[in-house]
Design a protein around this motif. Structure first.
Motif, PDB file in Angstrom:
ATOM      1  N   LEU A  77       0.822  -1.212   0.000  1.00  0.00           N
ATOM      2  CA  LEU A  77       0.000   0.000   0.000  1.00  0.00           C
ATOM      3  C   LEU A  77       0.856   1.261   0.000  1.00  0.00           C
ATOM      4  CD1 LEU A  77      -2.888  -0.887   2.473  1.00  0.00           C
ATOM      5  CD2 LEU A  77      -3.051  -0.597  -0.003  1.00  0.00           C
ATOM      6  N   SER A  78       1.927   1.261   0.756  1.00  0.00           N
ATOM      7  CA  SER A  78       2.763   2.465   0.838  1.00  0.00           C
ATOM      8  C   SER A  78       3.510   2.740  -0.460  1.00  0.00           C
ATOM      9  CB  SER A  78       3.736   2.359   2.004  1.00  0.00           C
ATOM     10  OG  SER A  78       4.664   1.323   1.787  1.00  0.00           O
ATOM     11  N   ALA A  79       3.631   1.757  -1.322  1.00  0.00           N
ATOM     12  CA  ALA A  79       4.313   1.936  -2.598  1.00  0.00           C
ATOM     13  C   ALA A  79       3.393   2.483  -3.687  1.00  0.00           C
ATOM     14  CB  ALA A  79       4.919   0.610  -3.051  1.00  0.00           C
ATOM     15  N   GLN A  80       2.108   2.669  -3.367  1.00  0.00           N
ATOM     16  CA  GLN A  80       1.138   3.115  -4.366  1.00  0.00           C
ATOM     17  C   GLN A  80       1.113   4.635  -4.461  1.00  0.00           C
ATOM     18  OE1 GLN A  80      -0.406   0.644  -6.201  1.00  0.00           O
ATOM     19  NE2 GLN A  80       1.005  -0.532  -4.932  1.00  0.00           N
ATOM     20  N   SER A  81       0.854   5.117  -5.662  1.00  0.00           N
ATOM     21  CA  SER A  81       0.661   6.554  -5.859  1.00  0.00           C
ATOM     22  C   SER A  81      -0.822   6.876  -5.727  1.00  0.00           C
ATOM     23  CB  SER A  81       1.158   6.972  -7.241  1.00  0.00           C
ATOM     24  OG  SER A  81       0.337   6.398  -8.237  1.00  0.00           O
ATOM     25  N   GLU A  82      -1.120   8.142  -5.555  1.00  0.00           N
ATOM     26  CA  GLU A  82      -2.514   8.568  -5.453  1.00  0.00           C
ATOM     27  C   GLU A  82      -3.286   8.202  -6.717  1.00  0.00           C
ATOM     28  OE1 GLU A  82      -4.942  12.743  -5.144  1.00  0.00           O
ATOM     29  OE2 GLU A  82      -3.024  12.605  -4.101  1.00  0.00           O
ATOM     30  N   GLU A  83      -2.633   8.353  -7.858  1.00  0.00           N
ATOM     31  CA  GLU A  83      -3.279   8.050  -9.137  1.00  0.00           C
ATOM     32  C   GLU A  83      -3.614   6.554  -9.273  1.00  0.00           C
ATOM     33  OE1 GLU A  83      -0.158   9.713  -9.104  1.00  0.00           O
ATOM     34  OE2 GLU A  83      -1.190  11.630  -9.047  1.00  0.00           O
ATOM     35  N   SER A  84      -2.754   5.724  -8.699  1.00  0.00           N
ATOM     36  CA  SER A  84      -2.983   4.282  -8.827  1.00  0.00           C
ATOM     37  C   SER A  84      -4.129   3.792  -7.953  1.00  0.00           C
ATOM     38  CB  SER A  84      -1.707   3.506  -8.512  1.00  0.00           C
ATOM     39  OG  SER A  84      -1.412   3.580  -7.127  1.00  0.00           O
ATOM     40  N   LEU A  85      -4.655   4.653  -7.109  1.00  0.00           N
ATOM     41  CA  LEU A  85      -5.775   4.278  -6.236  1.00  0.00           C
ATOM     42  C   LEU A  85      -7.042   5.065  -6.545  1.00  0.00           C
ATOM     43  CD1 LEU A  85      -3.808   4.174  -2.871  1.00  0.00           C
ATOM     44  CD2 LEU A  85      -4.414   2.260  -4.347  1.00  0.00           C
ATOM     45  N   ALA A  86      -7.045   5.799  -7.655  1.00  0.00           N
ATOM     46  CA  ALA A  86      -8.116   6.738  -7.957  1.00  0.00           C
ATOM     47  C   ALA A  86      -9.431   6.080  -8.366  1.00  0.00           C
ATOM     48  CB  ALA A  86      -7.669   7.716  -9.030  1.00  0.00           C
ATOM     49  N   THR A  87      -9.380   4.903  -8.945  1.00  0.00           N
ATOM     50  CA  THR A  87     -10.614   4.275  -9.436  1.00  0.00           C
ATOM     51  C   THR A  87     -10.865   2.955  -8.732  1.00  0.00           C
ATOM     52  OG1 THR A  87      -9.531   3.025 -11.187  1.00  0.00           O
ATOM     53  CG2 THR A  87     -10.198   5.285 -11.723  1.00  0.00           C
TER      54      THR A  87
ATOM     55  N   GLU B 251      -9.244  -2.659  -7.266  1.00  0.00           N
ATOM     56  CA  GLU B 251      -9.428  -4.098  -7.428  1.00  0.00           C
ATOM     57  C   GLU B 251      -8.127  -4.766  -7.857  1.00  0.00           C
ATOM     58  OE1 GLU B 251     -11.172  -7.928  -7.617  1.00  0.00           O
ATOM     59  OE2 GLU B 251     -11.584  -6.125  -6.469  1.00  0.00           O
ATOM     60  N   VAL B 252      -7.387  -4.130  -8.743  1.00  0.00           N
ATOM     61  CA  VAL B 252      -6.083  -4.653  -9.156  1.00  0.00           C
ATOM     62  C   VAL B 252      -5.157  -4.721  -7.945  1.00  0.00           C
ATOM     63  CG1 VAL B 252      -4.016  -4.157 -10.531  1.00  0.00           C
ATOM     64  CG2 VAL B 252      -6.287  -3.940 -11.553  1.00  0.00           C
ATOM     65  N   LEU B 253      -5.172  -3.685  -7.135  1.00  0.00           N
ATOM     66  CA  LEU B 253      -4.354  -3.658  -5.926  1.00  0.00           C
ATOM     67  C   LEU B 253      -4.766  -4.776  -4.971  1.00  0.00           C
ATOM     68  CD1 LEU B 253      -2.237  -2.406  -4.077  1.00  0.00           C
ATOM     69  CD2 LEU B 253      -4.013  -0.812  -3.293  1.00  0.00           C
ATOM     70  N   ARG B 254      -6.072  -4.998  -4.818  1.00  0.00           N
ATOM     71  CA  ARG B 254      -6.553  -6.067  -3.939  1.00  0.00           C
ATOM     72  C   ARG B 254      -6.026  -7.422  -4.407  1.00  0.00           C
ATOM     73  NH1 ARG B 254     -10.084 -10.012  -3.597  1.00  0.00           N
ATOM     74  NH2 ARG B 254     -10.881  -9.667  -5.690  1.00  0.00           N
ATOM     75  N   LEU B 255      -6.037  -7.653  -5.704  1.00  0.00           N
ATOM     76  CA  LEU B 255      -5.535  -8.919  -6.239  1.00  0.00           C
ATOM     77  C   LEU B 255      -4.029  -9.048  -6.043  1.00  0.00           C
ATOM     78  CD1 LEU B 255      -7.695  -9.155  -9.470  1.00  0.00           C
ATOM     79  CD2 LEU B 255      -7.993 -10.427  -7.333  1.00  0.00           C
ATOM     80  N   ASP B 256      -3.304  -7.935  -6.188  1.00  0.00           N
ATOM     81  CA  ASP B 256      -1.862  -7.944  -5.931  1.00  0.00           C
ATOM     82  C   ASP B 256      -1.580  -8.259  -4.460  1.00  0.00           C
ATOM     83  OD1 ASP B 256      -1.389  -7.295  -8.568  1.00  0.00           O
ATOM     84  OD2 ASP B 256      -0.934  -5.177  -8.169  1.00  0.00           O
TER      85      ASP B 256
ATOM     86  N   THR C 270     -13.375  -3.861   3.984  1.00  0.00           N
ATOM     87  CA  THR C 270     -14.684  -3.317   4.347  1.00  0.00           C
ATOM     88  C   THR C 270     -14.760  -1.821   4.093  1.00  0.00           C
ATOM     89  OG1 THR C 270     -13.966  -3.079   6.633  1.00  0.00           O
ATOM     90  CG2 THR C 270     -15.135  -5.120   6.052  1.00  0.00           C
ATOM     91  N   SER C 271     -13.599  -1.187   3.992  1.00  0.00           N
ATOM     92  CA  SER C 271     -13.548   0.221   3.596  1.00  0.00           C
ATOM     93  C   SER C 271     -12.197   0.485   2.957  1.00  0.00           C
ATOM     94  CB  SER C 271     -13.762   1.145   4.800  1.00  0.00           C
ATOM     95  OG  SER C 271     -12.728   0.963   5.736  1.00  0.00           O
ATOM     96  N   PHE C 272     -12.184   1.505   2.140  1.00  0.00           N
ATOM     97  CA  PHE C 272     -10.954   1.866   1.442  1.00  0.00           C
ATOM     98  C   PHE C 272     -10.909   3.387   1.412  1.00  0.00           C
ATOM     99  CE2 PHE C 272      -7.710   2.206  -1.706  1.00  0.00           C
ATOM    100  CZ  PHE C 272      -7.043   1.001  -1.689  1.00  0.00           C
ATOM    101  N   VAL C 273     -10.028   3.962   2.200  1.00  0.00           N
ATOM    102  CA  VAL C 273      -9.935   5.408   2.332  1.00  0.00           C
ATOM    103  C   VAL C 273      -8.616   5.881   1.737  1.00  0.00           C
ATOM    104  CG1 VAL C 273      -9.872   7.343   3.948  1.00  0.00           C
ATOM    105  CG2 VAL C 273     -11.327   5.356   4.433  1.00  0.00           C
ATOM    106  N   VAL C 274      -8.694   6.850   0.846  1.00  0.00           N
ATOM    107  CA  VAL C 274      -7.507   7.437   0.252  1.00  0.00           C
ATOM    108  C   VAL C 274      -7.429   8.883   0.738  1.00  0.00           C
ATOM    109  CG1 VAL C 274      -6.344   8.062  -1.892  1.00  0.00           C
ATOM    110  CG2 VAL C 274      -7.692   5.966  -1.774  1.00  0.00           C
TER     111      VAL C 274
END
Length: 70
Positions: A20-30, A35-40, A64-68
């Motif tokens: 999670l810490s390696a993700q950019s804001e853009e990679s979590l926008a949609t 879902e791709v992140l969840r599978l990873d 159960t929740s996903f907060v950005v």
């Protein structure tokens, strides 16, 4: 499986936090990218548990929740 996961909860948390810490804001926008992140994350956690216990132990991850925060 629950006891094996609880015994290795620090490892599971570490795998999740590191990815999670390696993700950019853009990679979590949609929701599709989340879902791709969840599978990873699922693949990472399965691999870590298999290395430690000899079995993958889990079939899926559920958030159960996903907060950005921006």
């Amino acid at each position: 499986a629950i006891s094996a996961i609880m015994d290795h909860d620090a490892l599971v948390r570490h795998q999740i936090v590191m990815l999670l810490s390696a993700q950019s804001e853009e990679s979590l926008a949609t929701s599709a990218s989340q879902e791709v992140l969840r599978l990873d994350l699922l693949a990472k956690v399965k691999a870590a548990l298999k290395e430690e216990t000899g079995k993958e132990q889990i079939d899926d991850l559920l958030f159960t929740s996903f907060v950005v925060q921006r």
